[in-house]
Scaffold this motif. Structure first.
Motif, PDB file in Angstrom:
ATOM      1  N   GLY A 278     -27.123  -0.521  -5.715  1.00 29.45           N
ATOM      2  CA  GLY A 278     -28.244   0.404  -5.620  1.00 29.45           C
ATOM      3  C   GLY A 278     -29.251  -0.096  -4.602  1.00 29.45           C
ATOM      4  O   GLY A 278     -29.618  -1.276  -4.621  1.00 29.45           O
ATOM      5  N   ILE A 279     -29.694   0.774  -3.702  1.00 30.18           N
ATOM      6  CA  ILE A 279     -30.666   0.398  -2.668  1.00 30.18           C
ATOM      7  C   ILE A 279     -31.814   1.389  -2.690  1.00 30.18           C
ATOM      8  O   ILE A 279     -31.629   2.583  -2.445  1.00 30.18           O
ATOM      9  CB  ILE A 279     -30.007   0.392  -1.265  1.00 30.18           C
ATOM     10  N   LEU A 280     -33.000   0.883  -3.014  1.00 31.76           N
ATOM     11  CA  LEU A 280     -34.213   1.699  -2.942  1.00 31.76           C
ATOM     12  C   LEU A 280     -35.064   1.147  -1.804  1.00 31.76           C
ATOM     13  O   LEU A 280     -35.313  -0.060  -1.742  1.00 31.76           O
ATOM     14  CB  LEU A 280     -34.984   1.651  -4.254  1.00 31.76           C
ATOM     15  N   SER A 281     -35.510   2.012  -0.912  1.00 36.08           N
ATOM     16  CA  SER A 281     -36.268   1.554   0.249  1.00 36.08           C
ATOM     17  C   SER A 281     -37.586   2.310   0.362  1.00 36.08           C
ATOM     18  O   SER A 281     -37.755   3.378  -0.238  1.00 36.08           O
ATOM     19  CB  SER A 281     -35.452   1.749   1.530  1.00 36.08           C
TER      20      SER A 281
ATOM     21  N   GLY B 199     -17.171  18.206  -7.156  1.00 38.19           N
ATOM     22  CA  GLY B 199     -16.979  17.592  -5.852  1.00 38.19           C
ATOM     23  C   GLY B 199     -17.606  16.227  -5.701  1.00 38.19           C
ATOM     24  O   GLY B 199     -17.351  15.525  -4.721  1.00 38.19           O
ATOM     25  N   ARG B 200     -18.432  15.811  -6.663  1.00 35.56           N
ATOM     26  CA  ARG B 200     -19.017  14.472  -6.574  1.00 35.56           C
ATOM     27  C   ARG B 200     -17.960  13.438  -6.959  1.00 35.56           C
ATOM     28  O   ARG B 200     -16.992  13.738  -7.651  1.00 35.56           O
ATOM     29  CB  ARG B 200     -20.232  14.356  -7.496  1.00 35.56           C
ATOM     30  N   LEU B 201     -18.164  12.208  -6.520  1.00 31.90           N
ATOM     31  CA  LEU B 201     -17.274  11.130  -6.917  1.00 31.90           C
ATOM     32  C   LEU B 201     -17.711  10.582  -8.279  1.00 31.90           C
ATOM     33  O   LEU B 201     -18.879  10.684  -8.657  1.00 31.90           O
ATOM     34  CB  LEU B 201     -17.291   9.998  -5.888  1.00 31.90           C
ATOM     35  N   SER B 202     -16.769  10.002  -9.004  1.00 30.30           N
ATOM     36  CA  SER B 202     -17.121   9.412 -10.291  1.00 30.30           C
ATOM     37  C   SER B 202     -17.957   8.147 -10.098  1.00 30.30           C
ATOM     38  O   SER B 202     -18.761   7.788 -10.961  1.00 30.30           O
ATOM     39  CB  SER B 202     -15.852   9.094 -11.097  1.00 30.30           C
ATOM     40  N   ARG B 203     -17.771   7.476  -8.967  1.00 29.96           N
ATOM     41  CA  ARG B 203     -18.537   6.270  -8.662  1.00 29.96           C
ATOM     42  C   ARG B 203     -18.511   6.038  -7.152  1.00 29.96           C
ATOM     43  O   ARG B 203     -17.482   6.214  -6.505  1.00 29.96           O
ATOM     44  CB  ARG B 203     -17.964   5.055  -9.398  1.00 29.96           C
ATOM     45  N   TYR B 204     -19.672   5.629  -6.620  1.00 30.30           N
ATOM     46  CA  TYR B 204     -19.822   5.400  -5.182  1.00 30.30           C
ATOM     47  C   TYR B 204     -19.955   3.903  -4.906  1.00 30.30           C
ATOM     48  O   TYR B 204     -20.357   3.133  -5.772  1.00 30.30           O
ATOM     49  CB  TYR B 204     -21.061   6.129  -4.661  1.00 30.30           C
ATOM     50  N   THR B 205     -19.639   3.520  -3.680  1.00 33.25           N
ATOM     51  CA  THR B 205     -19.876   2.127  -3.296  1.00 33.25           C
ATOM     52  C   THR B 205     -21.363   1.826  -3.362  1.00 33.25           C
ATOM     53  O   THR B 205     -21.790   0.800  -3.907  1.00 33.25           O
ATOM     54  CB  THR B 205     -19.372   1.858  -1.858  1.00 33.25           C
ATOM     55  N   VAL B 206     -22.174   2.722  -2.794  1.00 32.11           N
ATOM     56  CA  VAL B 206     -23.628   2.538  -2.715  1.00 32.11           C
ATOM     57  C   VAL B 206     -24.320   3.821  -3.138  1.00 32.11           C
ATOM     58  O   VAL B 206     -23.871   4.919  -2.816  1.00 32.11           O
ATOM     59  CB  VAL B 206     -24.062   2.189  -1.269  1.00 32.11           C
ATOM     60  N   SER B 207     -25.409   3.684  -3.878  1.00 32.53           N
ATOM     61  CA  SER B 207     -26.348   4.799  -4.049  1.00 32.53           C
ATOM     62  C   SER B 207     -27.686   4.345  -3.490  1.00 32.53           C
ATOM     63  O   SER B 207     -28.027   3.161  -3.576  1.00 32.53           O
ATOM     64  CB  SER B 207     -26.491   5.208  -5.521  1.00 32.53           C
ATOM     65  N   THR B 208     -28.396   5.266  -2.884  1.00 33.73           N
ATOM     66  CA  THR B 208     -29.657   4.893  -2.266  1.00 33.73           C
ATOM     67  C   THR B 208     -30.705   5.968  -2.510  1.00 33.73           C
ATOM     68  O   THR B 208     -30.376   7.144  -2.678  1.00 33.73           O
ATOM     69  CB  THR B 208     -29.459   4.647  -0.749  1.00 33.73           C
TER      70      THR B 208
END
Length: 436
Positions: free
Chosen positions: A312-315, A225-234
């Motif tokens: 990729g966004i790490l906060s 059910g996961r996508l092969s690639r996402y617009t954003v990962s965080t």
């Protein structure tokens, strides 16, 4: 030849997978079930069903149900068959079949072109809110790593749902956390059931939300059910010590000795039958999930995010994780001295001008890291291309920000706790765009 025919279970799974894999076609299919187009599309769909290799009984039942669906009054029996064969209500069943049998076939089964790294860089440089990149693609998607109580997910949806409705797109929002649902440890960092219910109540035409518990980086790669690639990962507040020490730079005994001296003595134990980690700290015994002190390192997190997303966004990154992560992004080996823990006293010596410039940043300020020091090229890992072959990866753009919560930007529960953590330094953001 008969062995190659698609049976009921495999067919149903294929229909579901096609709908999830081609959200742009799913949106387009909405216009194909209205009366003025349905009478021309159904014959094409039936022709495809006649051509593909299906179990004969499945093919016969499917065609019969579709022919009944095309009648002005429809058929209760035919509608029930459509639901049984596809798992969807009648209209959505026909839409899903059109995605599978017409739309995805006509374009060779290819997904729409995702944003290029050049486009992503332009968007990120021009927007204060990095999540605005989701507004620039017809199929926006986000993967949240270590989702916790789902505070971020709710804030993100509340922030963007009006734009999603206006643009008639659908946001795919997937999240996972290593905490096992039902665990007695983890406290406030478990998913909030009210937030999960809130997110699941949206129409799938607006939001497709999924949460997985008990998932690590490695196990998520195997999940259905996961996508092969996402617009954003965080990833918000990347776990310390999990991502605070790079195993390739520091020997295991050095990491363990540092954890013992800085965190306290720790041991594996059990709590109400559940495996846990007990840590003796300042006269107290604290209980954590048994994997709390497992060391993965920031490089594994960067690799995972680069492989899974365009941005990729790490906060809300604490000091220890931030400097270890930064050492892996910069080119010069002097930023990665072997077997040296990055103590506050050593940071100025190791990072020099980079430390001086970044430490002087004000809350909300942004810096292009490449202007302070050369970025590593390539990174010490590859990503798989469309054929599954590994290719080198570099970071086209890396932006550093300072602060826990940025005004107008969706944030996590942990980020909001930094204002109460008097012993913690002001945290960091790292936003990066992989290029390969």
């Amino acid at each position: 030849m008969d062995d190659q025919r698609l049976g009921f279970a495999a067919f149903r799974e294929q229909i579901k997978a096609s709908r999830e894999s081609f959200p742009h076609h799913w949106e387009a299919s909405r216009k194909l079930v209205v009366p003025e187009t349905l009478h021309t599309m159904l014959p094409a769909l039936i022709h495809h069903i006649q051509e593909v290799s299906l179990d004969p009984i499945l093919r016969e039942r499917l065609i019969d149900a579709l022919q009944h669906f095309s009648q002005p009054t429809g058929s209760r029996e035919g509608n029930q068959v459509l639901k049984e064969l596809t798992g969807f209500p009648p209209s959505k069943a026909v839409r899903a079949l059109m995605v599978w049998g017409i739309l995805a076939v006509d374009d060779g089964g290819q997904k729409p072109e995702e944003l290029s790294s050049v486009q992503c860089e332009e968007i990120i440089r021009g927007a204060f809110n990095p999540y605005d990149v989701l507004q620039q693609t017809p199929t926006p998607s986000l993967l949240d790593i270590g989702a916790g109580d789902l505070s971020f997910e709710q804030e993100l949806v509340d922030h963007y749902i009006s734009q999603v409705r206006a643009q008639r797109t659908s946001l795919t929002l997937h999240a996972f956390d290593r905490l096992m649902p039902g665990s007695r440890v983890g406290g406030v960092y478990h998913k909030n059931v009210d937030r999960e219910r809130y997110l699941r109540n949206f129409s799938s035409e607006e939001l497709r939300f999924k949460f997985w518990g008990g998932m690590s980086l490695e196990t998520f790669l195997k999940v259905k059910g996961r996508l092969s690639r996402y617009t954003v990962s965080t990833c918000h507040a990347p776990a310390n010590p999990t991502f605070a020490y790079e195993p390739g730079r520091l020997a295991p005994d050095i990491i363990q000795a540092h954890l013992q001296s800085s965190r306290g003595q720790y041991r594996q134990s059990r709590y109400e039958g559940e495996p846990v980690l007990e840590v003796s700290h300042q006269g107290q015994t604290l209980t954590f999930p048994d994997w709390k002190f497992d060391i993965v390192g920031p490089l594994a997190l960067l690799r995972f995010m680069a492989q899974q997303s365009c941005v990729g966004i790490l906060s809300a990154i604490d000091d220890e994780v931030f400097w270890e992560l930064l050492s892996q992004v910069l080119a010069d080996d002097r930023f990665r001295p072997p077997d040296k823990i990055f103590t506050k006293a050593l940071l100025p010596e190791i990072f020099g001008k980079v430390y001086e410039e970044l430490s002087a940043m004000a809350i909300g300020e942004r810096k292009d890291l490449s202007r302070l020091a050369e970025l590593r090229d390539p990174m010490p890992f590859g990503v798989a291309n469309k054929k599954g072959n590994p290719i080198p990866c570099r970071f086209r753009y890396v932006e550093i920000r300072r602060g826990a919560v940025l005004e107008g930007v969706p944030s996590s529960f942990t980020a909001r706790q930094f204002s109460q953590m008097t012993e913690e330094s002001t945290p960091w953001w790292v936003i990066f765009i992989p290029d390969f």
